[in-house]
Design an enzyme around this catalytic site. Structure first.
Site, PDB file in Angstrom:
ATOM      1  N   ILE A  69       0.833  -1.214   0.000  1.00  0.00           N
ATOM      2  CA  ILE A  69       0.000   0.000   0.000  1.00  0.00           C
ATOM      3  C   ILE A  69       0.868   1.264   0.000  1.00  0.00           C
ATOM      4  O   ILE A  69       0.574   2.240  -0.689  1.00  0.00           O
ATOM      5  CB  ILE A  69      -0.940  -0.011   1.234  1.00  0.00           C
ATOM      6  CG1 ILE A  69      -1.956  -1.159   1.112  1.00  0.00           C
ATOM      7  CG2 ILE A  69      -1.635   1.322   1.421  1.00  0.00           C
ATOM      8  CD1 ILE A  69      -2.727  -1.466   2.400  1.00  0.00           C
ATOM      9  N   ASN A 112       2.127   4.518   7.660  1.00  0.00           N
ATOM     10  CA  ASN A 112       1.598   3.298   7.035  1.00  0.00           C
ATOM     11  C   ASN A 112       2.361   2.041   7.437  1.00  0.00           C
ATOM     12  O   ASN A 112       1.813   0.937   7.359  1.00  0.00           O
ATOM     13  CB  ASN A 112       1.667   3.519   5.506  1.00  0.00           C
ATOM     14  CG  ASN A 112       1.627   2.237   4.722  1.00  0.00           C
ATOM     15  OD1 ASN A 112       0.575   1.629   4.573  1.00  0.00           O
ATOM     16  ND2 ASN A 112       2.789   1.790   4.229  1.00  0.00           N
ATOM     17  N   TYR A 127      -2.558  -7.287  17.057  1.00  0.00           N
ATOM     18  CA  TYR A 127      -2.755  -6.508  15.824  1.00  0.00           C
ATOM     19  C   TYR A 127      -4.064  -5.721  15.912  1.00  0.00           C
ATOM     20  O   TYR A 127      -4.126  -4.533  15.595  1.00  0.00           O
ATOM     21  CB  TYR A 127      -2.754  -7.464  14.629  1.00  0.00           C
ATOM     22  CG  TYR A 127      -2.784  -6.809  13.274  1.00  0.00           C
ATOM     23  CD1 TYR A 127      -1.632  -6.274  12.700  1.00  0.00           C
ATOM     24  CD2 TYR A 127      -3.961  -6.730  12.537  1.00  0.00           C
ATOM     25  CE1 TYR A 127      -1.659  -5.687  11.446  1.00  0.00           C
ATOM     26  CE2 TYR A 127      -4.006  -6.140  11.281  1.00  0.00           C
ATOM     27  CZ  TYR A 127      -2.855  -5.631  10.741  1.00  0.00           C
ATOM     28  OH  TYR A 127      -2.888  -5.035   9.497  1.00  0.00           O
ATOM     29  N   LYS A 183      -4.481  -1.619  16.051  1.00  0.00           N
ATOM     30  CA  LYS A 183      -5.247  -0.869  15.047  1.00  0.00           C
ATOM     31  C   LYS A 183      -6.418  -0.115  15.705  1.00  0.00           C
ATOM     32  O   LYS A 183      -6.784   0.977  15.271  1.00  0.00           O
ATOM     33  CB  LYS A 183      -5.738  -1.802  13.940  1.00  0.00           C
ATOM     34  CG  LYS A 183      -4.602  -2.385  13.090  1.00  0.00           C
ATOM     35  CD  LYS A 183      -3.828  -1.302  12.352  1.00  0.00           C
ATOM     36  CE  LYS A 183      -2.825  -1.888  11.373  1.00  0.00           C
ATOM     37  NZ  LYS A 183      -2.070  -0.857  10.637  1.00  0.00           N
ATOM     38  N   THR A 239      -1.283  -7.738  -0.806  1.00  0.00           N
ATOM     39  CA  THR A 239       0.090  -7.240  -0.626  1.00  0.00           C
ATOM     40  C   THR A 239       0.929  -8.348   0.013  1.00  0.00           C
ATOM     41  O   THR A 239       0.372  -9.327   0.536  1.00  0.00           O
ATOM     42  CB  THR A 239       0.161  -6.015   0.322  1.00  0.00           C
ATOM     43  OG1 THR A 239      -0.036  -6.481   1.673  1.00  0.00           O
ATOM     44  CG2 THR A 239      -0.838  -4.939  -0.004  1.00  0.00           C
TER      45      THR A 239
HETATM   46  P1  NDP Z   1       3.560  -4.783   3.182  1.00  0.00           P
HETATM   47  O1  NDP Z   1       4.139  -5.906   3.935  1.00  0.00           O
HETATM   48  O2  NDP Z   1       3.568  -4.824   1.687  1.00  0.00           O
HETATM   49  O3  NDP Z   1       4.191  -3.403   3.646  1.00  0.00           O
HETATM   50  C1  NDP Z   1       4.513  -3.116   4.959  1.00  0.00           C
HETATM   51  C2  NDP Z   1       5.480  -1.961   4.941  1.00  0.00           C
HETATM   52  O4  NDP Z   1       5.792  -1.584   6.274  1.00  0.00           O
HETATM   53  C3  NDP Z   1       6.770  -2.310   4.249  1.00  0.00           C
HETATM   54  O5  NDP Z   1       7.159  -1.240   3.441  1.00  0.00           O
HETATM   55  C4  NDP Z   1       7.746  -2.504   5.405  1.00  0.00           C
HETATM   56  O6  NDP Z   1       9.057  -2.183   4.982  1.00  0.00           O
HETATM   57  C5  NDP Z   1       7.200  -1.491   6.399  1.00  0.00           C
HETATM   58  N1  NDP Z   1       7.572  -1.791   7.776  1.00  0.00           N
HETATM   59  C6  NDP Z   1       7.223  -2.844   8.554  1.00  0.00           C
HETATM   60  N2  NDP Z   1       7.781  -2.747   9.763  1.00  0.00           N
HETATM   61  C7  NDP Z   1       8.504  -1.595   9.761  1.00  0.00           C
HETATM   62  C8  NDP Z   1       9.312  -0.930  10.706  1.00  0.00           C
HETATM   63  N3  NDP Z   1       9.519  -1.431  11.934  1.00  0.00           N
HETATM   64  N4  NDP Z   1       9.895   0.229  10.367  1.00  0.00           N
HETATM   65  C9  NDP Z   1       9.708   0.770   9.134  1.00  0.00           C
HETATM   66  N5  NDP Z   1       8.965   0.188   8.182  1.00  0.00           N
HETATM   67  C10 NDP Z   1       8.373  -0.984   8.504  1.00  0.00           C
HETATM   68  O7  NDP Z   1       2.046  -4.672   3.702  1.00  0.00           O
HETATM   69  P2  NDP Z   1       0.856  -3.666   3.399  1.00  0.00           P
HETATM   70  O8  NDP Z   1       1.185  -2.715   2.334  1.00  0.00           O
HETATM   71  O9  NDP Z   1      -0.336  -4.508   3.287  1.00  0.00           O
HETATM   72  O10 NDP Z   1       0.773  -2.915   4.809  1.00  0.00           O
HETATM   73  C11 NDP Z   1       0.791  -1.517   4.960  1.00  0.00           C
HETATM   74  C12 NDP Z   1      -0.136  -1.137   6.093  1.00  0.00           C
HETATM   75  O11 NDP Z   1      -1.475  -1.499   5.739  1.00  0.00           O
HETATM   76  C13 NDP Z   1       0.146  -1.819   7.440  1.00  0.00           C
HETATM   77  O12 NDP Z   1       0.041  -0.886   8.469  1.00  0.00           O
HETATM   78  C14 NDP Z   1      -0.970  -2.849   7.534  1.00  0.00           C
HETATM   79  O13 NDP Z   1      -1.278  -3.165   8.861  1.00  0.00           O
HETATM   80  C15 NDP Z   1      -2.095  -2.115   6.844  1.00  0.00           C
HETATM   81  N6  NDP Z   1      -3.179  -2.988   6.389  1.00  0.00           N
HETATM   82  C16 NDP Z   1      -2.985  -3.895   5.391  1.00  0.00           C
HETATM   83  C17 NDP Z   1      -4.016  -4.727   4.996  1.00  0.00           C
HETATM   84  C18 NDP Z   1      -3.838  -5.743   3.907  1.00  0.00           C
HETATM   85  O14 NDP Z   1      -4.732  -6.602   3.739  1.00  0.00           O
HETATM   86  N7  NDP Z   1      -2.769  -5.721   3.138  1.00  0.00           N
HETATM   87  C19 NDP Z   1      -5.338  -4.658   5.639  1.00  0.00           C
HETATM   88  C20 NDP Z   1      -5.439  -3.665   6.673  1.00  0.00           C
HETATM   89  C21 NDP Z   1      -4.383  -2.860   7.026  1.00  0.00           C
HETATM   90  P3  NDP Z   1      10.372  -2.986   5.538  1.00  0.00           P
HETATM   91  O15 NDP Z   1      10.044  -4.438   5.463  1.00  0.00           O
HETATM   92  O16 NDP Z   1      11.467  -2.529   4.652  1.00  0.00           O
HETATM   93  O17 NDP Z   1      10.547  -2.517   6.925  1.00  0.00           O
END
Ligand code: NDP
Length: 257
Positions: free
Chosen positions: A17, A86, A149, A153, A184
């Site tokens: 996202i 995010n 989780y 949220k 994702t």
């Molecule tokens: P992804 O796994 O594709 O992306 C997650 C992102 O968060 C990555 O860019 C990762 O980068 C970064 N990240 C995770 N932990 C850390 C950290 N400690 N510090 C900095 N960056 C961090 O998942 P999504 O795009 O799906 O998730 C994005 C958001 O959307 C999240 O908050 C998730 O909870 C929320 N969401 C997603 C849903 C879904 O179905 N996909 C549904 C509801 C909410 P890196 O690994 O490099 O750290």
């Protein structure tokens, strides 16, 4: 171009996202700073996004690293007009087998990290900026195995309202985008093979009134709306982007005759 002359910070901008939103923001004229932990995927994202993007390694659970990245971003592109907090991880915490460490990791990334991202960004934010926090349908749906989780949220949902009340004097808006299941990498093993992904997608589609899984563009376009002046009078709100899963579950295909 809806974000001409705007500068945005997107945490977790190297995947899913966050990356989709970074691409949309750049296409809409913004300069974008993305953060994440993985340097390789950050570099790849920066290359894809072009010269209006800056990718910085910063773990959202590390306040000093977050501070430093935001400062560097502001020095490079100027003060921020938009923050999309995010970054997040999934991380199951089922009753009966969860360690304190596992529980704390989810909370520190998905809740505490969001708070400190906003706090670190504040001195580098223009008045009338827009902050968008990434929530989830899980803030109001009981989904087995996800106590931490879900609590994180729900905390984000609540925190947005508190922050909105604190930041209104500066005209800063704070809202939440709350996605349903979106395709994702966060889903890990559930989408690791084409067969697994198909089965997962069918399960989600059956329980979603609009009969499909969400795509990243559904979320990024809502974030763009909240970030833009089109949402100038929207404050402290949470928009579910979930195909109706929270508001009208009885309309899902699984309930149809
Ligand atoms: P992804 O796994 O594709 O992306 C997650 C992102 O968060 C990555 O860019 C990762 O980068 C970064 N990240 C995770 N932990 C850390 C950290 N400690 N510090 C900095 N960056 C961090 O998942 P999504 O795009 O799906 O998730 C994005 C958001 O959307 C999240 O908050 C998730 O909870 C929320 N969401 C997603 C849903 C879904 O179905 N996909 C549904 C509801 C909410 P890196 O690994 O490099 O750290």
């Amino acid at each position: 171009m809806r974000l001409k002359n705007k500068t945005a910070l997107i945490t977790g901008g190297n995947s899913g996202i966050g990356l989709a939103t970074a691409k949309l923001f750049v296409a809409e004229g913004a300069k974008v700073v993305i953060t994440g932990r993985n340097k390789e995927t950050l570099d790849a994202a920066a290359k894809e996004l072009g010269h209006n993007a800056l990718a910085l390694v910063a773990d959202a659970t590390d306040i000093a690293a977050t501070d430093a990245a935001i400062k560097k971003g502001a020095e490079t592109f100027g003060k921020f007009d938009i923050v999309f907090a995010n970054a997040g991880i999934a991380g199951g915490t089922p009753l009966g087998s969860t360690t304190l460490e596992a529980f704390a990791k989810v909370i520190s990334t998905n809740l505490t990290g969001v708070f400190f991202t906003v706090q670190s960004a504040l001195p580098h934010l223009n008045d009338n900026a827009s902050i968008i926090l990434n929530g989830s349908v899980i803030s109001v749906l009981g989904i087995p195995g996800y106590s931490a989780y879900g609590a994180a949220k729900a905390g984000v949902r609540s925190m947005a309202r508190t922050m909105a009340s604190e930041l209104s004097p500066r005209g800063i808006r704070v809202n939440v985008v709350a996605p349903g299941a979106v395709r994702t990498p966060i889903w890990g093993a559930a989408v690791a093979t084409p067969e697994a992904e198909k089965a997962f997608e069918q399960r989600i589609a059956l329980t979603t009134p609009l009969g499909r899984m969400g795509e990243t563009h559904h979320i990024s376009k809502t974030v763009l709306f909240l970030a833009s002046d089109d949402a100038a009078h929207i404050q402290g709100q949470e928009i579910f982007v979930d195909g109706g899963a929270v508001a009208s579950p009885s309309g899902a295909p699984i309930y149809r005759g």
